[in-house]
Every structure is written in C-alpha cells, then in structure tokens.
Motif scaffolding. Structure first.
Motif, PDB file in Angstrom:
ATOM      1  N   VAL A  25       0.818  -1.207   0.000  1.00  0.00           N
ATOM      2  CA  VAL A  25       0.000   0.000   0.000  1.00  0.00           C
ATOM      3  C   VAL A  25       0.856   1.263   0.000  1.00  0.00           C
ATOM      4  N   ALA A  26       2.138   1.125   0.350  1.00  0.00           N
ATOM      5  CA  ALA A  26       3.026   2.290   0.330  1.00  0.00           C
ATOM      6  C   ALA A  26       3.280   2.778  -1.092  1.00  0.00           C
ATOM      7  N   HIS A  27       3.065   1.918  -2.059  1.00  0.00           N
ATOM      8  CA  HIS A  27       3.383   2.285  -3.442  1.00  0.00           C
ATOM      9  C   HIS A  27       2.239   2.997  -4.140  1.00  0.00           C
ATOM     10  N   ARG A  41       7.756   7.465  -0.327  1.00  0.00           N
ATOM     11  CA  ARG A  41       8.348   7.873   0.949  1.00  0.00           C
ATOM     12  C   ARG A  41       7.294   8.548   1.839  1.00  0.00           C
ATOM     13  N   TRP A  42       6.449   9.374   1.224  1.00  0.00           N
ATOM     14  CA  TRP A  42       5.389  10.026   1.995  1.00  0.00           C
ATOM     15  C   TRP A  42       4.453   8.989   2.615  1.00  0.00           C
ATOM     16  N   ARG A  43       4.050   7.994   1.820  1.00  0.00           N
ATOM     17  CA  ARG A  43       3.161   6.956   2.340  1.00  0.00           C
ATOM     18  C   ARG A  43       3.844   6.141   3.437  1.00  0.00           C
ATOM     19  N   LEU A  44       5.131   5.883   3.269  1.00  0.00           N
ATOM     20  CA  LEU A  44       5.865   5.164   4.314  1.00  0.00           C
ATOM     21  C   LEU A  44       5.839   5.940   5.629  1.00  0.00           C
ATOM     22  N   LEU A  68      -5.035  13.297  -0.298  1.00  0.00           N
ATOM     23  CA  LEU A  68      -5.304  12.557   0.937  1.00  0.00           C
ATOM     24  C   LEU A  68      -6.413  11.532   0.730  1.00  0.00           C
ATOM     25  N   ASN A  69      -7.394  11.874  -0.085  1.00  0.00           N
ATOM     26  CA  ASN A  69      -8.498  10.931  -0.332  1.00  0.00           C
ATOM     27  C   ASN A  69      -8.022   9.695  -1.087  1.00  0.00           C
ATOM     28  N   GLU A  70      -7.043   9.856  -1.992  1.00  0.00           N
ATOM     29  CA  GLU A  70      -6.493   8.700  -2.695  1.00  0.00           C
ATOM     30  C   GLU A  70      -5.807   7.750  -1.720  1.00  0.00           C
ATOM     31  N   LEU A  71      -5.025   8.313  -0.795  1.00  0.00           N
ATOM     32  CA  LEU A  71      -4.365   7.473   0.206  1.00  0.00           C
ATOM     33  C   LEU A  71      -5.402   6.796   1.091  1.00  0.00           C
ATOM     34  N   ARG A 122      -5.975  -2.407  11.725  1.00  0.00           N
ATOM     35  CA  ARG A 122      -5.028  -3.461  11.347  1.00  0.00           C
ATOM     36  C   ARG A 122      -3.650  -2.866  11.098  1.00  0.00           C
ATOM     37  N   LEU A 123      -2.616  -3.529  11.613  1.00  0.00           N
ATOM     38  CA  LEU A 123      -1.257  -3.083  11.365  1.00  0.00           C
ATOM     39  C   LEU A 123      -0.900  -3.256   9.896  1.00  0.00           C
ATOM     40  N   PRO A 124      -0.150  -2.332   9.325  1.00  0.00           N
ATOM     41  CA  PRO A 124       0.334  -2.530   7.957  1.00  0.00           C
ATOM     42  C   PRO A 124       1.174  -3.808   7.875  1.00  0.00           C
ATOM     43  N   GLN A 125       1.019  -4.560   6.804  1.00  0.00           N
ATOM     44  CA  GLN A 125       1.712  -5.838   6.647  1.00  0.00           C
ATOM     45  C   GLN A 125       3.020  -5.652   5.880  1.00  0.00           C
ATOM     46  N   TRP A 126       4.131  -5.706   6.611  1.00  0.00           N
ATOM     47  CA  TRP A 126       5.458  -5.586   6.014  1.00  0.00           C
ATOM     48  C   TRP A 126       5.954  -6.963   5.575  1.00  0.00           C
TER      49      TRP A 126
END
Length: 340
Positions: free
Chosen positions: A226-228, A243-246, A295-298, A319-323
């Motif tokens: 989802v970071a991409h 990087r912003w999403r991260l 922000l709405n896209e994210l 839910r925690l982000p899945q790394w």
C-alpha cells in the motif's frame, strides 16, 4: 520595453514608433532610445539611468510579450502591453480582457522564487485581476524538478497544469497529469518493483526515514504494498509518494489499534503528517482541493488494504500494515505477480 510615451503622452508600441519622434519612459519620463534594428523592436534607457525599467530584458522575453500581444489581439481580448498597477507596484507583461474580466499574462523566462511568485500573484488578486503564468522555452526544454512544477501549478479546466508559451510558434503548450489507472494492473506491479529496488539501493541509516523504519523493526525496501499506491499524478508533497506513504504508515504504527477519527479529523491528522510543496500560483481554495484529493487517494488505498475501516461516522484504525520479512521476499513476490 515594448511601449513608451510620445510627445502627447500617448502610449506607442515600438513596432509602430517613428525614429524622427521622441519617446519617454512611462515610469520615470526619461528620454528613450528606439531600437528597431533588432529582431524585436523595443525602447531602451540610456546608460546609467536608475529607473526600474532600465534593467535590460532578454530578446526572448521581448519576443514572448510581443507575440502574446498579437495572439491575444486575434482573439479579441483587447491586449495592452506592460500595464502598470501603481497600488501594488507591479507591471503586467500583457493585460487582456476575457468575458469582461481583466487577466494579466505573465511570460516567465527567468528563475522566480516561490515567495516572489506568491507576492505577485496575491498582488494581482488584491486589485481584482486574474493572472496566468506562462513559462518560456527555458523551462520547457528541461526536466523540471517537482518543486518547480508545484511552484507554477495553475488550474486549466479544473486540472493542475503548467502552461508554456512558445513565442517562435505563438502557441500555448500544457503539461497536465496523466492518471495511471487503478491499483492492480501490470504497470502498477512494475512500478512496485522499480520503487522497491530504488528504496533498497538507497537504504542508508543516514536517511531519517530508513532509520525510523529500522527502529520500528522494518526495512524500508520491505514496506507494505500500500506504500506504493499509484504513480504520482502531480507533485504536491516534498517527499515522493512512496516515501510520503511510508511516513504515514510508520506514524500509524505508533497509534493504538481501534483509534478513531471523524472524517475531518482523519484528514487533519494526515495533513499534520505531511510536508506540502508550496502552490503559490493557486488560491487557498484551489490549493486545499488538490491536497484533499491527494489525501483521499491514500485513504481509499488504506481502506482497500484493511488498515482502516469506516465504522458509523468515523474512520477506525483496525489493522497493522503488513510488512514483508525482507527485500528479497518482497521482490520475489512482485516478480511472481508480474509472471517473471
């Protein structure tokens, strides 16, 4: 300059001036020299005169203003060259009237800071004049940095755009966003692979984001899919989208599961985690609309990933982000999805 006062105090274009006549500066009233032997006829001050209009203009800038004047005249916009606005100490390159509204056309060839651009844009707004920033060939011929794109962003048909004026062809050109489609198509997986390799290549602990991820037990190149998101549709944040999403995902991990926000509160929280690029050529309303779209896209992608959900009238972090375990595992997964 392209216009000057004749003996009667009337403004005359250099291309219409006569060498046997005398002409004076409309700003300081000093006598001017008529130069009609160059490609673009113009007036110039004699040496060592202190008028603000005595600073030389490039031939490209003169040509841009002259061709803009003709282009606007053909459209019936009643163009005027180098119109002063004394109350804000500004001078429009070309002033036109479109649907009974005054519009300043500013042909920008040289560098201009975000601060000065904002001051000049706000100045025109104070006197009820709209402004269109038209970039010259010096901007169009090179790949513009994201910050420069954001600096000169204006809306054309409600889309963020850069507008270029090509004086040799007397033509407008536009740079507008190309939307890359929804998450899940082949191009998106290719993007994930490229961005993952790039994150791995620059994964130095001297990078604050890398260090922050490492302290949380993660590798940046093993970040959640989802970071991409999608390809960047328009530069709005100081950091590139991945990087912003991260940064947002790492900030979420610091919060307790179950935390909720009303819709405006959720957007406000995202905004506080974001360092925005300035958009000085836009109005505050336009600027806010573009940022909310970002922000709405994210938010949509976080909902799709199940990291947040909507319960009642609020967003809930559930839910925690899945790394991934490491870079190799993530790269193998991406290649598998691409059928490589």
């Amino acid at each position: 300059m392209l216009v000057a006062k004749n003996e009667r105090g009337q403004l005359v274009r250099a291309s219409d001036a006569q060498r046997t006549r005398g002409y004076r500066c409309p700003e300081c009233d000093a006598p001017l020299v008529l130069r009609q032997g160059s490609r673009v006829p113009h007036f110039a001050h004699r040496p060592k005169q202190g008028c603000q209009l005595a600073q030389g203009e490039s031939e490209l800038h003169l040509l841009g203003k002259e061709t803009l004047w003709w282009w606007a005249k053909q459209r019936g916009w009643n163009p005027q060259l180098e119109v002063p606005f004394d109350q804000i100490e500004q001078r429009a390159d070309v002033l036109v009237t479109i649907q009974n509204h005054p519009v300043a056309l500013e042909f920008q060839c040289s560098p201009l800071s975000a601060r000065r651009l904002a001051e000049r844009t706000q100045g025109y707004q104070q006197v009820g004049v709209a402004v269109r920033w038209l970039l010259g060939p010096t901007y169009q011929k090179r790949l513009l940095h994201r910050e420069i794109q954001a600096r000169f962003t204006q809306l054309v048909n409600n889309r963020p755009s850069l507008t270029f004026w090509e004086p040799h062809r007397a033509q407008l050109d536009y740079l507008q966003p190309i939307y890359q489609g929804q998450v899940g198509n082949g191009r998106w997986w290719a993007q994930v692979g490229v961005e993952t390799v790039d994150l791995h290549r620059h994964a130095s602990l001297r990078d604050g984001l890398v260090r922050q991820a490492y302290q949380a037990g993660h590798q940046v190149a093993a970040c959640p899919l989802v970071a991409h998101g999608r390809r960047e549709w328009w530069p709005l944040t100081f950091e590139r989208p991945v990087r912003w999403r991260l940064m947002i995902l790492l900030a979420l991990e610091q919060l307790p599961l179950g935390k909720g926000w009303p819709p405006l509160g959720w957007q406000a929280w995202l905004a506080t985690q974001t360092k925005w690029l300035p958009l000085p050529a836009l109005t505050p309303v336009q600027r806010q609309a573009l940022r909310m779209h970002h922000l709405n896209e994210l938010t949509a992608d976080l909902l799709q990933a199940g990291i947040i959900t909507i319960r009642g009238e609020e967003y809930r972090y559930v839910r925690l982000p899945q790394w991934f375990d490491d870079f190799d595992q993530k790269l193998a997964f991406v290649r598998q999805q691409e059928g490589i």
